[in-house]
Design a protein around this motif. Sequence first.
Motif, PDB file in Angstrom:
ATOM      1  N   TYR A  98      -9.201  11.088  -1.607  1.00  0.00           N
ATOM      2  CA  TYR A  98     -10.111  11.608  -0.299  1.00  0.00           C
ATOM      3  C   TYR A  98      -9.497  13.485  -0.707  1.00  0.00           C
ATOM      4  O   TYR A  98      -8.536  13.809   0.044  1.00  0.00           O
ATOM      5  CB  TYR A  98      -9.977  11.030   0.808  1.00  0.00           C
ATOM      6  N   ILE A 121      -3.512   5.358  -2.470  1.00  0.00           N
ATOM      7  CA  ILE A 121      -4.276   6.152  -1.578  1.00  0.00           C
ATOM      8  C   ILE A 121      -4.007   7.338  -2.021  1.00  0.00           C
ATOM      9  O   ILE A 121      -2.952   7.552  -1.172  1.00  0.00           O
ATOM     10  CB  ILE A 121      -5.258   5.706  -0.427  1.00  0.00           C
ATOM     11  N   ARG A 172       0.873  -1.074   0.014  1.00  0.00           N
ATOM     12  CA  ARG A 172      -0.251  -0.071   0.265  1.00  0.00           C
ATOM     13  C   ARG A 172       0.651   1.011  -0.189  1.00  0.00           C
ATOM     14  O   ARG A 172       2.230   0.956   0.273  1.00  0.00           O
ATOM     15  CB  ARG A 172      -1.565  -0.213   1.205  1.00  0.00           C
ATOM     16  N   GLU A 204     -15.797   7.360   5.135  1.00  0.00           N
ATOM     17  CA  GLU A 204     -15.179   6.114   4.588  1.00  0.00           C
ATOM     18  C   GLU A 204     -13.563   5.863   5.052  1.00  0.00           C
ATOM     19  O   GLU A 204     -13.772   4.609   5.864  1.00  0.00           O
ATOM     20  CB  GLU A 204     -14.719   6.050   3.619  1.00  0.00           C
ATOM     21  N   ARG A 253     -16.614  12.131   1.771  1.00  0.00           N
ATOM     22  CA  ARG A 253     -16.074  11.272   1.984  1.00  0.00           C
ATOM     23  C   ARG A 253     -15.324  10.715   2.644  1.00  0.00           C
ATOM     24  O   ARG A 253     -15.063   9.199   3.052  1.00  0.00           O
ATOM     25  CB  ARG A 253     -15.844  10.470  -0.148  1.00  0.00           C
ATOM     26  N   ARG A 274      -1.807  -1.241  -3.667  1.00  0.00           N
ATOM     27  CA  ARG A 274      -3.478  -0.517  -3.326  1.00  0.00           C
ATOM     28  C   ARG A 274      -2.855   1.017  -2.988  1.00  0.00           C
ATOM     29  O   ARG A 274      -1.895   1.682  -1.994  1.00  0.00           O
ATOM     30  CB  ARG A 274      -3.930  -1.094  -2.051  1.00  0.00           C
ATOM     31  N   LEU A 289      -8.240   1.561   6.150  1.00  0.00           N
ATOM     32  CA  LEU A 289      -9.469   1.628   5.656  1.00  0.00           C
ATOM     33  C   LEU A 289      -9.887   1.929   4.128  1.00  0.00           C
ATOM     34  O   LEU A 289     -10.814   2.139   3.297  1.00  0.00           O
ATOM     35  CB  LEU A 289     -10.596   2.878   6.813  1.00  0.00           C
ATOM     36  N   GLY A 290      -9.007   2.972   3.879  1.00  0.00           N
ATOM     37  CA  GLY A 290      -8.858   3.701   2.421  1.00  0.00           C
ATOM     38  C   GLY A 290      -9.161   2.448   1.119  1.00  0.00           C
ATOM     39  O   GLY A 290      -8.231   1.586   0.995  1.00  0.00           O
ATOM     40  N   LYS A 291     -10.110   2.879   0.414  1.00  0.00           N
ATOM     41  CA  LYS A 291      -9.828   1.759  -1.021  1.00  0.00           C
ATOM     42  C   LYS A 291      -9.072   2.242  -2.167  1.00  0.00           C
ATOM     43  O   LYS A 291      -8.657   3.541  -2.153  1.00  0.00           O
ATOM     44  CB  LYS A 291     -10.821   2.199  -1.869  1.00  0.00           C
ATOM     45  N   SER A 292      -8.750   0.846  -2.513  1.00  0.00           N
ATOM     46  CA  SER A 292      -7.690   1.647  -3.452  1.00  0.00           C
ATOM     47  C   SER A 292      -7.868   1.996  -4.649  1.00  0.00           C
ATOM     48  O   SER A 292      -9.085   2.069  -5.424  1.00  0.00           O
ATOM     49  CB  SER A 292      -7.390   0.020  -3.836  1.00  0.00           C
ATOM     50  N   GLN A 293      -6.433   2.648  -4.976  1.00  0.00           N
ATOM     51  CA  GLN A 293      -6.713   3.604  -6.525  1.00  0.00           C
ATOM     52  C   GLN A 293      -8.055   4.950  -5.927  1.00  0.00           C
ATOM     53  O   GLN A 293      -8.289   5.916  -6.843  1.00  0.00           O
ATOM     54  CB  GLN A 293      -7.278   3.334  -7.751  1.00  0.00           C
ATOM     55  N   ARG A 294      -7.719   5.002  -4.822  1.00  0.00           N
ATOM     56  CA  ARG A 294      -8.850   6.344  -4.412  1.00  0.00           C
ATOM     57  C   ARG A 294      -8.460   6.847  -3.620  1.00  0.00           C
ATOM     58  O   ARG A 294      -7.646   7.919  -3.120  1.00  0.00           O
ATOM     59  CB  ARG A 294      -9.950   5.448  -2.763  1.00  0.00           C
TER      60      ARG A 294
END
Length: 283
Positions: free
Chosen positions: A208, A152, A99, A268, A264, A150, A201-206
């Motif tokens: 914020y 972020i 990550r 999230e 967001r 992953r 908790l961060g989503k992949s390719q997300r």
Amino acid sequence: MNSCLIIGAGNVARRILPLLKGLGPVFTLCRRTEAFPQWRTLGAVPLLGDLDHPHTLQRLTGLAHTILHFAPPGSTGRDDARTRHLLAALGRGTSLPQRLVYISTTGVYGSSAGAWLDETSPVHPHTTRARRRVDAETQLRAFGRRTGCRVIILRAPGIYGERRLPLERLQKGIPLPLENPWTNHIHELDLARSVVAACTLGKSQRVYNVVDDQPLTVGDFYRCLAQHHHLPLPTFLPLSELEKTLDPFNLSFLKESRRIHNQRIKQELRLDWRYPSVRSFLK
């Protein structure tokens, strides 16, 4: 968290180290050996290396499970060579990071004339500085797709803290723009907490937006600071007048006006800000 490598050992990294205590070894990349003692005192293992000199980055290959990338791009060019050098070093080994969290900037959105923006808003950078950030984001996303890491991206606005306030501007009486653009802020502790939350908790390719709950106009921001620190408020002049006296770097911040949503990241990453506004910090 296993092993963690921090790239860009500054104020946010200092805030993060106590939050990472007990989660695994933490390495920090330093450009000078003189910085080693302070990072050892904070609990990190310093490594000598410079993103501007890729031959110094060999030790980073296969070193860490998690990469926290806080280093800004260089001051010239349209792309971020530092991020390119970092990703080349990380990608050489057979053991790749799982990550990577990158602190970018809300400056990638450009100006919206004060309208509200969120993570679905297109990027429209107005400065070469912001274009380099867009390039860094693009490189990192491509690295994530290519390797399965992953990635972020946290887009931060003006970062402030106890020792990170523009009081010198008030003390010198530098004028403010009569147009009174909107600005967004985040306390460096809340930014550090966002990075740690993104790791789990961060989503992949997300992406914020890491902004507090209360955008302020430039005038309101400096008015709050002036009242709290008992300093005179500067005069207000049209931007056309400020262009004659301010340097292009500082002027570029005053030419952009935007307000940014933070739903967001709060939903999230399950975050509540320690300092939901500059006013709450000053209290």
